[in-house]
Structure formats: structure tokens, C-alpha cells
Scaffold this active site. Structure first.
Site, PDB file in Angstrom:
ATOM      1  N   LYS A   1      37.946  17.305 -40.244  1.00  0.00           N
ATOM      2  CA  LYS A   1      37.630  15.875 -40.250  1.00  0.00           C
ATOM      3  C   LYS A   1      37.984  15.267 -38.895  1.00  0.00           C
ATOM      4  CE  LYS A   1      42.121  14.668 -42.294  1.00  0.00           C
ATOM      5  NZ  LYS A   1      42.810  13.970 -43.391  1.00  0.00           N
TER       6      LYS A   1
ATOM      7  N   ARG B   1      48.052   7.310 -52.463  1.00  0.00           N
ATOM      8  CA  ARG B   1      46.945   6.952 -51.579  1.00  0.00           C
ATOM      9  C   ARG B   1      45.649   7.027 -52.373  1.00  0.00           C
ATOM     10  NH1 ARG B   1      46.392  10.292 -46.009  1.00  0.00           N
ATOM     11  NH2 ARG B   1      45.804  11.932 -47.491  1.00  0.00           N
TER      12      ARG B   1
ATOM     13  N   TYR C   1      46.536  -2.788 -11.824  1.00  0.00           N
ATOM     14  CA  TYR C   1      46.550  -4.140 -12.369  1.00  0.00           C
ATOM     15  C   TYR C   1      47.968  -4.700 -12.508  1.00  0.00           C
ATOM     16  CZ  TYR C   1      41.627  -3.612 -13.661  1.00  0.00           C
ATOM     17  OH  TYR C   1      40.263  -3.433 -13.627  1.00  0.00           O
TER      18      TYR C   1
ATOM     19  N   MET D   1      40.943   1.447 -17.449  1.00  0.00           N
ATOM     20  CA  MET D   1      40.009   1.911 -18.469  1.00  0.00           C
ATOM     21  C   MET D   1      39.467   3.299 -18.139  1.00  0.00           C
ATOM     22  SD  MET D   1      36.438   0.244 -19.840  1.00  0.00           S
ATOM     23  CE  MET D   1      37.207  -1.170 -20.635  1.00  0.00           C
TER      24      MET D   1
END
Length: 813
Positions: A482, A580, A708, A757
Site C-alpha cells: 500500500k 480502528r 529563506y 521547495m
């Protein structure tokens, strides 16, 4: 020399059942999955801690194999094939290889060491091939079974063998030395690899040097500690020790090259090595010393060394253009490695259509007609749909086959290259280095930025086998793929697991399972979090839903009735404390009423999920969960009157509570190399390595800021490097501002300033590096576990957070 039944019976002092005539074999196999298995294959049924090849005799007989070396004959096949029974199949393989090697009186170089074995072997093959007909280990076939398989590649036309030997524990080298029988030794390096298998460094060294017990000489970097343990003479090189046979007088790096001046037999000469990395220079010097020992003159050595190339010892699967999958094996072309590459092609194929781009094949020791007869057979066994032959010789030999397209050279192929002629297929590119097939790779590979996540399929296999070693042979394993294979890649991981014959795959949502089905995965797939709206799709793609609620069960039964299904497989989840998903105790009776004597569905398994299997302080809670699960299972099965598979153990459950493995376990994060305790983690191999490059190096003065918000102010004049990877790729901003680092040329480069980024910046003031040098963002070091501890998260979150814009490259050594 041929391998025949008479040779085998004489060597192993036994005989085949139901057999009288002499039969010859052209393929020795230990892998039941190989497409090269056929009527002319001799198959060794090896038994290991985690596998028993005797279980696959039926499928091998179906493929046409009829001769087997076995430790026992399964009763149901006694009259269906010919069996030679031995006490130990692996030792029989080694004994046969030893006898086969003794039939050839060829010069033999044995290569060992902690690092660099395969590189030195490949470089020696390249450097010595103008003077010798060479046979060598394919890829990194240096193990207890890899070495024997390499030896069977020798034929009468070879006059030099180069074989590498690798060990991981005491007692292994004696067998390899007996098989290889080297008369020249090459020792590459003594490092920390496989330290865990030995008491100390000296014990490991003594074990490695057993390879050279009958050698006349060992070639190595001068090292008094190593040389005092040798039983033969040495031929050495050194940067510093003037007593070495070959002394490096000077070394200077210039524009991605290293210029060295050497002294040998009172003469000095200069050589350009086309690398600057220290390990590459050292491996080059080992090759130079080997050539000098063999009598090759300095001028020739210099010319050949200047043509050395970076060795890619791994088969790599990459995304190609037009939805193709690209298998990159573009730097070697010999018959033994061709068979290996063809099997990898089949294991990883994304599409049914298979294409191979293949150059002339060298150093086979066979005449062209016999060689290409073998090649044609291998290609036909692999069911290759299209063959692109590049080279005068291969074109002449294959031109009359169907679906063969011939080109005299790579240049001609590139001139006629049409991107639209490759669509939705799996392409193996395999060529000798002088054909420059890397140019073909550039055209066929999907364009991407320089950052990539490399997935080591061998490490994935090793981790699977580790958890298997804690289980009974009959216990089935479901592997969780998964979340895009825990960030590693869904389809490619699933395909490899299908090849490894796991019992089930587990996905979170239906769309993940659908993608696997579309990609050709046929294994049973369980959907762990199915939404009612996805039941139609689940049935359409033959997926198996987890049912965790009465509403969900009623919805699925209603749909099953509409579609007139019969015994459709479902999996019932019991909530034992995770809270769950799952049926609680009060819902067991209404659950039974719905499934009892209901032929629309069949309960394939009943399972639960452990909440704290990784925490030994919660043992009482975990055991209570297991008790509740067992009670619920007993109640359900008593009512439905059949016994579905039980499973409750997850990764850490396998590690800490193996006695409760029942019929199946679910392996998740562990197979990807992450344990939930230090002890568990130490048993696992690193699977994922994130790599990038240096985009730019610049100098800044004291007082200047970086990135930054000016979070970093340079305290002095510094050199900094920009790396094209950032938080959009999955590298958390919390790893920046001097908390984290990357590895450049095996040295730590601290991340300075805020991670952007698409970029991060590191301090390289004290690191010898250049633009375009490789950068390790994470892997063995820094590890994801280390990163997680520093930034206060868990490895799951980091590895699953690697952006899908980062290309995944899958490889096997």
C-alpha cells in the site's frame, strides 16, 4: 568440455534414476523461475533456510526439465523424471564445478577483498581482453552458489579466468578456493563489510586470504598487516611505501581526471586515470599493478587505463518513453550475463510485449555459429517479441529470424530512431561498451530531473528472507504494498514479490489494487480499507475485500447477489483493541448469521491487527489481543464449519511474537528495511537510497546569509553547494538549518539554511568535490531512521512522503 550425465555420475559417485544413455546439458540452473529452463537443463534442487527447490519440481517438469540433482525424490514424481540423489545439493554443485574447472589448465585470477571486487574484475577483463580469451564471473556472482555457476562458463578457447569470491562468515572461503583454484591472487581492500560474521578484523582477513593458498603471487596495495598472513609472494603498489614494487611518485587531480607518475623497476612513467574519486583511483592502481606483473608495457597500460569507465554492476529498471519500462544493462555483452538479464526482464516486465536491443557478443570462447545458436535459443525461451540487433556479426547471425531488425552500428540505429516505434513495452538494452548503448538509454529513458530513488531488490529479498527465517516453512506471507509500496514503487515491488512467490499482496484502497491488476499482477490482492462504493470495481478486478462492519458486509452481499457470485473471497477483520476498524465482540453473532451457509461469499481469512507489537512493555496487552482474536476465531469457525486462514502478526509481531504466526503473517515496513526496535533494525538491509547531484558550487564571505529568512549567517568564508532536491521531493524542512546533512564523496556535508521547495544548500568548505558529483541524500548514511529521530517523526512518514515526481530506479546486483 561438455557436462553430461556420465561426467556427473562419475564426479558425484552416484547415478540417475531411470537412466542409461549419456545426455549432455547446455544449462545449469538453480532457479525454478528462470525462462531458460528447458529439456537441456540440469537442475540442482537446493534446500535453504527459507526455500526448498524440491517443491517446484512439478513446474520444472512441465517446462521440459527432466534431469535433477536432489536430496530426496518426491514420491509423486519418481517415474516422471531422472533424479540423482545426493546428501547436499549445494555441495554437489560445488563438487561438480571443482571437477569441471580441473579439466581446464588456464591461468586463473582470484579476486577478493571487502570492497571493489566486481569493479576490479570488470576492469581487468576490459584491460586484458586484447591479450587473452577471458571468462569471468557474470555481474557479482561471488557466493557459494554464484562461483560454481560462473565456473561452468569456461570452455576450451578460454586461456584466462577472472573470478571473484565473497564471504560473509568464517568457513566459507575454503570451498570457493577449491572451486576457483587461482594461481594469481588480487586483494582489493580490507574494510568493514561483513564484520558481523567475524570475531575481529584479523579473523576476517585470514579467512579471505584462504583464496590464495595455492597462488604463486598476490597483487595488492602494500600492507604489512595483510602481507604477514600471506603464504606466497606479493606484488604491491603504494602511495607512500618506497619498498613497494610499484610506487606512486605523484598524484594530481585535473578536470575529472587524476594524473599519476609511477616508478617500476627503476623506470618512471605517467598515466591519466579518468576518475578523481579515491576508491576508483585505488582500484585503477590495483589493475595497473596486475598488468605490470603480467608483463604489459607502460605505454599500453596508459592507453588502456585512459579508456576505463564507471562500472554499472547492477541491472536497473527505469521508466521509459511512451509508457515503456526500460531495463538498462548497457555496458556488457556476454552470453552468461545475457541469460541473467533476460530473467530480470521477465521478472520486471511492465507490459507483455518484450523487446531487446542487443549488440555483438564478445568473449564467449565459442565460434560465432555455436554462440548465436545459444543466443537464439535463450531469446526464444524468453519469448522476446522484437529483437533489434546492432553489429555486423549479430546481424548476420540473426537476420533470418522473424521480428528481427538489424543495424550495422549504434550510429545507424540512432539515425533511424523513431520514438513512436516504442510504445507500452518492456525494453532490455544490452550491449558491449564499445557500442555506446548509453546513447540509446538517453533517448529511451523518460526525461527527469537529477534526483532519483534507487530501490535495491536484492536487499528487499534479503529482508523478506530474514522474516521468513522466523517462521515455519508452511506459514504464508502477505506483503503490504500500500501507499505506493511504502514509497518505494507499487508495481515494481509487487512484480518482484510475485517472482518471490509470496502468498498475498495487501493494499489500502481499491484503486491501488486496480493499478496492480492493470500492470499484470496476478497474485491474490487484499484491499484493507475498501469503501462500499468501490465494491463493484473490486469484483471487476478480482480483488479481495477486507470486511470490517455489518453495513459493509450487507452491502457486499447485496451486490454479490445481484452479480450472481459464488463463494467470492472476503476477509473478516476482528477489532481486538486497535479500535480502528473491525467487528467488535457484540457484532460476532450477527456477523455469523450473515455468512453462515451463505454461498455468495467465502471467508478466506479472519484476522486482527496488533496495536503495540513493537513495544515489549505492552506484552500483556498484545497477548490479550491475541487471546481475544483466538476466541472470536473459534466462535466463528464453529458456526460456519470451515477454518479460514488466521493472521494477526504484523512486522514487529513477526519479530517479537513469532509463536503466534498461525497460518499467515502480514509483512509491512520490515521488508523495506525498517524495524521498530534497534535490535530488529540491525538485522535488515537498506532498500532505498535517495541520490542527487551538485548543481552549483560557490564561495560566500563571512556575514553573508543563505536561503529563506536568513536563518544561516556564514561565520567565515565558505564554499557551499546547491542540491536539486527539496521539500516538494519529500525532504522535510525540519532536516535543514544544520540539523541534517548529505553525503558527498563519503563525507558529511551539513545542510545550511532553510530547505527550499526544490533545493537545499550544504557546506562543502572542507570537501573535495565538483559540480555534478553524486550526493547521497539518504540511504545507509544518513539513514531514514537517523533522520526520523532528529526531526521527531517515524521512518514510515519519511519514506512514504517521497514525491512521485522523484523517479524510482530498481536494480539487482
Amino acid at each position: 568440455m561438455t557436462i553430461s550425465t556420465f561426467f556427473i555420475e562419475e564426479t558425484l559417485n552416484t547415478s540417475f534414476s531411470n537412466h542409461a544413455e549419456n545426455v549432455e546439458f547446455d544449462h545449469i540452473s538453480i532457479d525454478s523461475r528462470s525462462l531458460q529452463n528447458s529439456a537441456t537443463t540440469l537442475f540442482f534442487c537446493l534446500k535453504g533456510q527459507n526455500h526448498d527447490a524440491h517443491e517446484f519440481i512439478a513446474s520444472l517438469i512441465f517446462k521440459g526439465v527432466s534431469y535433477f540433482i536432489v536430496e530426496y525424490i518426491p514420491a509423486e514424481f519418481e517415474d516422471k523424471a531422472h533424479f540423482c540423489v545426493v546428501q547436499d545439493s549445494a555441495k554437489a554443485l560445488q563438487k561438480m564445478a571443482t571437477a569441471y574447472k580441473k579439466a581446464f589448465s588456464i591461468e586463473t585470477i582470484g579476486v577478493t577483498g571487502s570492497n571493489g571486487k566486481t569493479i576490479v574484475k570488470e576492469w581487468l577483463n576490459f584491460l586484458l581482453s586484447p591479450d587473452y580469451a577471458i571468462v569471468r564471473s557474470p555481474k557479482s556472482y561471488n557466493s557459494q552458489v554464484g562461483v560454481p555457476l560462473s565456473i561452468f562458463g569456461i570452455n576450451e578457447k578460454h586461456n584466462l579466468g577472472i573470478f571473484e569470491a565473497g564471504i560473509s562468515e568464517k568457513g566459507e572461503m575454503d570451498a570457493l578456493a577449491t572451486i576457483i583454484q587461482p594461481n594469481i591472487g588480487v586483494f582489493t581492500h580490507l574494510g568493514t563489510a561483513h564484520d558481523e560474521g567475524f570475531q575481529n578484523t584479523e579473523q576476517k582477513l585470514i579467512e579471505k586470504l584462504k583464496l590464495f593458498k595455492n597462488c604463486k603471487v598476490v597483487i595488492l596495495e602494500k600492507n604489512d598487516f595483510v602481507e604477514k598472513h600471506l603464504n606466497c609472494s606479493s606484488f604491491t603498489w603504494s602511495f607512500e611505501n618506497k619498498n613497494a614494487d610499484v610506487v606512486v611518485l605523484s598524484k594530481e587531480k585535473k578536470e575529472q581526471k587524476t594524473h599519476i607518475t609511477l616508478k617500476y623497476q627503476n623506470n618512471s612513467f605517467s598515466i591519466w586515470i579518468p576518475f578523481t574519486e579515491e576508491s576508483a583511483v585505488e582500484n585503477s592502481l590495483t589493475c595497473i599493478a596486475s598488468m605490470l606483473y603480467l608483463g604489459i608495457i607502460p605505454e599500453v597500460i596508459g592507453s588502456r587505463i585512459s579508456q576505463l569507465y564507471a562500472v554499472e554492476i547492477r541491472l536497473q529498471a527505469k521508466k521509459g518513453i511512451n509508457n515503456c519500462l526500460l531495463i538498462d544493462d548497457s555496458f556488457s555483452s556476454d552470453y552468461q550475463s545475457l541469460k541473467i538479464a533476460l530473467d530480470f526482464l521477465d521478472q520486471q516486465k511492465l507490459h507483455q510485449k518484450k523487446t531487446i536491443i542487443l549488440s555483438d557478443i564478445f568473449q564467449s570462447g565459442l565460434d560465432p555459429k555455436q554462440l548465436y545458436t545459444n543466443v537464439i535459443k535463450a531469446l526464444q525461451n524468453s519469448k522476446i517479441d522484437r529483437i533489434i540487433a546492432i553489429g555486423e556479426t549479430i546481424s548476420a547471425q540473426l537476420k533470418d529470424l522473424p521480428n528481427v531488425f538489424c543495424f550495422p552500428s549504434t550510429l545507424v540505429f540512432l539515425q533511424q530512431f523513431n520514438t513512436q516505434s516504442f510504445q507500452n513495452e518492456t525494453i532490455l538494452v544490452k550491449g558491449a561498451r564499445n557500442f555506446h548503448f548509453e546513447e540509446i538509454i538517453v533517448l529511451l529513458e523518460e526525461k527527469k530531473h537529477e534526483t532519483k530513488l534507487e530501490i535495491n531488490l536484492d536487499a528487499l529479498t534479503a529482508n523478506l528472507n530474514y522474516y521468513k527465517s522466523k517462521l515455519k516453512p508452511e506459514t504464508k506471507i502477505m506483503v503490504m504494498v500500500k501507499a505506493f509500496g511504502y514509497g518505494s514503487g507499487g508495481y515494481e515491488i509487487a512484480k518482484h514479490l510475485e517472482h518471490l512467490k509470496v502468498a498475498y499482496l495487501g493494499v489500502a484502497f481499491a484503486d491501488e489494487g486496480i493499478e496492480l491488476r492493470k500492470a499484470g499482477i496476478t497474485l491474490p490482492i487484499m484491499v484493507l480499507n475498501p469503501e462500499n462504493s468501490s465494491f463493484n470495481a473490486i469484483i471487476a478486478y478480482n480483488l479481495e475485500p477486507e470486511i470490517y462492519s455489518l453495513n459493509g458486509l450487507k452491502s457486499f452481499l447485496e451486490l454479490a447477489k445481484q452479480k450472481n457470485l459464488h463463494q467470492y473471497p472476503i476477509h473478516i477483520k476482528i477489532d481486538t483493541g486497535m479500535h480502528r476498524l473491525g467487528f467488535n465482540t457484540a457484532e460476532i453473532e450477527p456477523l455469523i448469521q450473515l455468512i453462515h451457509q451463505n454461498n455468495l461469499v467465502q471467508v478466506k481469512s479472519i484476522f486482527s491487527h496488533l496495536a503495540a507489537s513493537d513495544d515489549v512493555n505492552e506484552k500483556a496487552f498484545t497477548l490479550k489481543q491475541i487471546e481475544l482474536f483466538s476466541d472470536a476465531y473459534t466462535i466463528i469457525t464453529s458456526a460456519i464449519q470451515y477454518k479460514p486462514t488466521r493472521h494477526i502478526l504484523n512486522t514487529s509481531g513477526i519479530f517479537n511474537y513469532a509463536e503466534y504466526q498461525f497460518e499467515m503473517v502480514r509483512l509491512g515496513i520490515g521488508i523495506y528495511g525498517f524495524g521498530n526496535s534497534e535490535e530488529e533494525y540491525k538485522q535488515l538491509e537498506n532498500v532505498s537510497t535517495l541520490k542527487s547531484i551538485i548543481s552549483q558550487i560557490r564561495s560566500i564571505d563571512a556575514g553573508e546569509s543563505i536561503s529563506y529568512n536568513r536563518k544561516f549567517i556564514a561565520p567565515k568564508k565558505m564554499n557551499i553547494a546547491t542540491i536539486p532536491v527539496g521539500y516538494a521531493d519529500g525532504i522535510r524542512r525540519a532536516w535543514g538549518n544544520e540539523k541534517g546533512y548529505v553525503l558527498i564523496n563519503q563525507q558529511k556535508a551539513t545542510i545550511v539554511g532553510t530547505i527550499c521547495m526544490d533545493m537545499l544548500i550544504v557546506d562543502v568548505t572542507n570537501i573535495d568535490c565538483q559540480e555534478n558529483d553524486e550526493v547521497i541524500v539518504f540511504g545507509t548514511q544518513p539513514s531514514i531512521v537517523e533522520m526520523a529521530k532528529v526531526i521527531g517523526t517515524i521512518p514510515y512518514e519519511i519514506i512514504t512522503g517521497i514525491s512521485q515526481r522523484v523517479p524510482r530506479v530498481f536494480y539487482k546486483n
